[in-house]
Structures are given as structure tokens and as C-alpha cells.
Design an enzyme around this catalytic site. Sequence first.
Site: not given
Ligand code: PEP
Ligand code: MG
Length: 586
Positions: A439, A510
Site C-alpha cells: 500500500e 483488499c
Molecule cells: C487499504 O489501504 O486499501 C486498506 C485495505 O487498508 P485501510 O483502508 O484500512 O487503510
Molecule cells: Mg491501508
Amino acid sequence: MSSSHPLQEKTWIGTAVSQGVAHAVVHVLKDHFDEPDEDTIEPGTEAHQMERLHAALAVTAREIEALQRVMAGEHGSSESEIFETHLLILQDSTILKQTEKTVREQQVCVDWAYYKLMCKHMDALRGLSDTYLRERFLDVKDVTHRVMRHLRGELLDHPMFDEPVIVVAHDLTPSDTVQLDRSKVLGFALETGSAVSHAAIIARSLALPAVVRLHGICEDLHSGDTVLLDGEGGLLIQNPSAETLARYRLREEQAERREDVFQMERHQPSLTRCGTAICVGANAEFIEEMKIVADSGAEEVGLFRTEFLHLENPDATEDQLATAYGKVIKSQAPKRVVFRTLDLGGDKVDERLSVDPEPNPFLGWRGIRLSLGRLDLFKRQLRALLRAAVHGRVGIMFPMVSGVQEVLEAKAVLNDCADELTAEGIDVPDEIEIGAMIEIPSAALTADLIAAEVDFLSLGTNDLTQYTIAVDRLNDRVAKLYQTTHPAVLRLISMSVKAARTAGIRVGMCGEMASDLALTPLMIGLGLNELSVATTQIARVKYAVRRLEVQECEALAQAVQACSCPTEIRALSRAVADRNYPELFE
Ligand code: PEP
Ligand code: MG
């Protein structure tokens, strides 16, 4: 006698971020805390001032007791102990006496007298060297803010949790969300936020309608007002008329009939038309969601965001965590559950850990950085996960890694925990899968190095997009620039997928992009093996996957490489989607 004039209907237009419609009274959560003024009082009204304080304390006590009951029901009695402390602060007779003395001697309103006294206590606690005691300032702050709001009458007519409500707020942080009695929340109407802010993500997980960017609602609406919240059209309608309600009822019936068609297939295997398996999993945050997840057709839990359990009970012991994680695993067995280790920081702030505010939290002490800096917390979580893993198939995934070094460090801590447990005679299963979230651009650019050290990669596109394009995922002003189909984002995704494939490991997504039905063809074309999405989207994403051919998707991914425009890329993918499952867009 009631008035014969119906109340005037008024509509606000915002951005829809979670589908569904709710019709209920609102509960306005004021996030800005205005300090009381030092108003003087008329002589002889001291007793009245103290009566106001007693009334506010009584309502606050009822509110805290209600919260305590909910917490005890959900998590057992020990987690609800925090509220005992809050009740003790409320009932402290010295505080009452000192407030009364200030009111009497200085002839000032009770709001100011009480607030100033509580601030003194907070400052004293903040200055202590003992970490545990220092953190207690948050308890005093919480109680003070509740009492102040009741003193001003902001919540008196509608104490929280007495009836189902639509929550109206400027924004809801993850720590706000964990404090709500979610069983009584029917929807979120917020002034700010975006489709990838955590309030929106949670709304989708809990299958609640949510609309953001409803400017001015916190000022204009009052707790107890009746509204209709339209999570499809992005509308908030105050005092909806009988005709409006009838129109919505009809629309709802039609939507339910359409949804039934997609839901019918939800337990079928997620295979493309040509037989390629694309695992469709669920994203989840709370234990209460697990029943819905189990019935959603999800083939795994691809992302369990553990920060929310942490924020609900930051002092949970290793035993309590192991029990909580165990509940999640058992509820889905034999399906896999991927637990993401704590991704605190950014907007998921545990005030106890970051007493000094950071100038740039999204680039600061967040995710794996915080865990590696707080080994006490990290080891408690990892030991609990390893212990819970005996109940089923488990993945452990590290968030916000910027490169392979952090993965190696995190794995070393995990190995230490496993060795410690074995030495203590506690069973640790061998087959736990270890993953890394991609990410941050630096992680995507070195995905080959990371892939050599883990069993799977998971693309967190919510953050990958914000860090690649340098657009804050929560900031309204730059929302137009937040485009998951920006060629830079797609190149990083493609690079990560290739690295995983070369290393022979699985790669999923995700981030919220995984549930964007217009982009399912592109995701499959880029070579993703897994899509983890909000529970409410599982049936639809599976329906889409089952109607696609990998060859057509790969041709699309190829064609997209020649495009420089994010909107054009989206349109090309949407055209493939339209050819294969137009009914999902009706
Ligand atoms: C993302 O960054 O895509 C992720 C799934 O984590 P979060 O949205 O919890 O930061
Ligand atoms: Mg994230």
C-alpha cells in the site's frame, strides 16, 4: 392538539458511499468541543446552577450504564470495567463540592466552574510519568465532554442508544465508531469524508446506508429530527413527506427483488466462465459481523482490520485477545481468516499511544512502524493470534510496510513469539500463512524482494492510491484526483502481481477498488487471484466474476497499457463489464 401543517421537507445533496435507505430520527454528534464561557450568574441562582449539573450528571450516568451493558454483552464483563472508572469520576463528591464553591464564590455559571476544574485534573494527569496514570486523562476527558454536552442540552432529549438513530456528524473517526452502540445505528450522514474514509468502509461492512459531504447538516439538524437517508442517491431528506416515503418504499421493493437474483448465486464457487478460480473474500472489523460474513458467500475473510477491536478495548490482555480472535476464526472455519496486525496511526488514532500529535499522521508512526516501535503491544497481539490459530486456517498480514526490512523484522518478532509459546508448552500451528500489504509505492516497487519472504501479497489500494498520487484519501478538495485507475496506480498493481507470480505466491486486493464492479474485468486481467470486499458486495462481485472470461480480461489489461487517461481506462473496463453483466448496473 397536533398542528395540521406538515413540517417542511428539506433536501441536502451529498455523495453516496454505502447503499441502502433509512428512515429514522437523527442523533447529532458534535465533534467540535466549544469551551464554555465564564458567564456570571444572577445572585440567588446558585442552587439552580447546581440542579443543572446534577441533572446532567444523572443523564450521563444513564448513558454510561447503557454503554456498559452493551459492552458487557458483547465482550464480557472485564471490557466494560472502563465504564466503572467513568462512573466513579462522575460521582466524585470532592469535584461536586469544589464546583459548588466556585459557583458560589465567583458567581459564575456551573458550566465554566465544572469544566475548569476537570481541565485542572486532566493537566495534572498528563504531567505524570507513570504511563498508566497518564493515560487516565482520557477517561476524565471523555466524562467531562459528555457532562458538558448534557449541560448544554445537546443530547438531553435523545440520550444515545435509547432508540434506533441515524448518526449525523462532521466526521466519524474509527475511535468514534467503536464507541457507538452499533445495534441501534441505522445509517451515517456526515459532513466530510469519502468512499475510502473509514466511516464509509464500516458502513458498508455493517450494511448501513451512508452519505458524506452533506455540508451544513451539523448546524441545521438537531437530535430528534426525522430524516430519510438515501445511500444510493446521496440524499438526506428532512421531514420526508408521505409521497416521498411512498416513492422510496416502491424503489426499495424493486431493489430487493433485483438483489435477490444476485444473492441466489452467492454460495456458488467463484469461478470465471473459463473455470479460473478468483477467491472472493470479505473485509471485516467487528466480531458482530461474523455471522453475516459466514452467510454472505465469502470464501474467506481476506482482511480482518484488528485495530477496531483494539480501539474498543485498548487494555485487552493476551488471553482476551486470543479469545476474541478465536471467536472470529471459529465462526468461519474451515475458511481462512487473514488478520491484519494493528494498523494504528493515520486516522485510526489510539490517543494513548500518540499523546503528542504528529504533524503529518499519514506519513508518520503508523501500521507496522508503530508495532515495531511498541513491541509490548505487537507481541501481545502476535502471541494471541498464534494461540488462536489452533481453531482454524489463519493468515497474518503486516500493514504499511515500506520495504522488505520491515517484513523481516516483523517475521523475526513473530518467530520469537512462536518460540516463547512453544517453550511455555503452548501449541502453535505450523501452517500459518504470512502476508504483506502493498500500500506504499516503495513496497510495490520492491514487491519482488517482499514476495521472496512471504506467502501472499495483498494490495491495499485505498492507501496505495493516496500515496502514489499524493492525494489525501479523506480530503474533499482533492477528491477528484483520487483515481484508482490512474496509470501510475495500475502500473504499481501490475508490478506487484508479476512479482508475486514470479515468486509463486498468491496476490489479492483488499482495498475498496476490489469491489468496484466496473473494474472487476481489469482486476482479473491484471492477474489478481483474490478480491476481498465489503460483505454487502460479495454476492455482486461473485456474480460478476462468474460471467467473465480471463482471455477477454487479459486483452483489456493489455489495451489499457496504451491509455494515459484514468477516465478512459475506467470506461474501457466498464464496457467489458457492461457486455457481460449489465444487470449489475441497473
Ligand atoms: C487499504 O489501504 O486499501 C486498506 C485495505 O487498508 P485501510 O483502508 O484500512 O487503510
Ligand atoms: Mg491501508
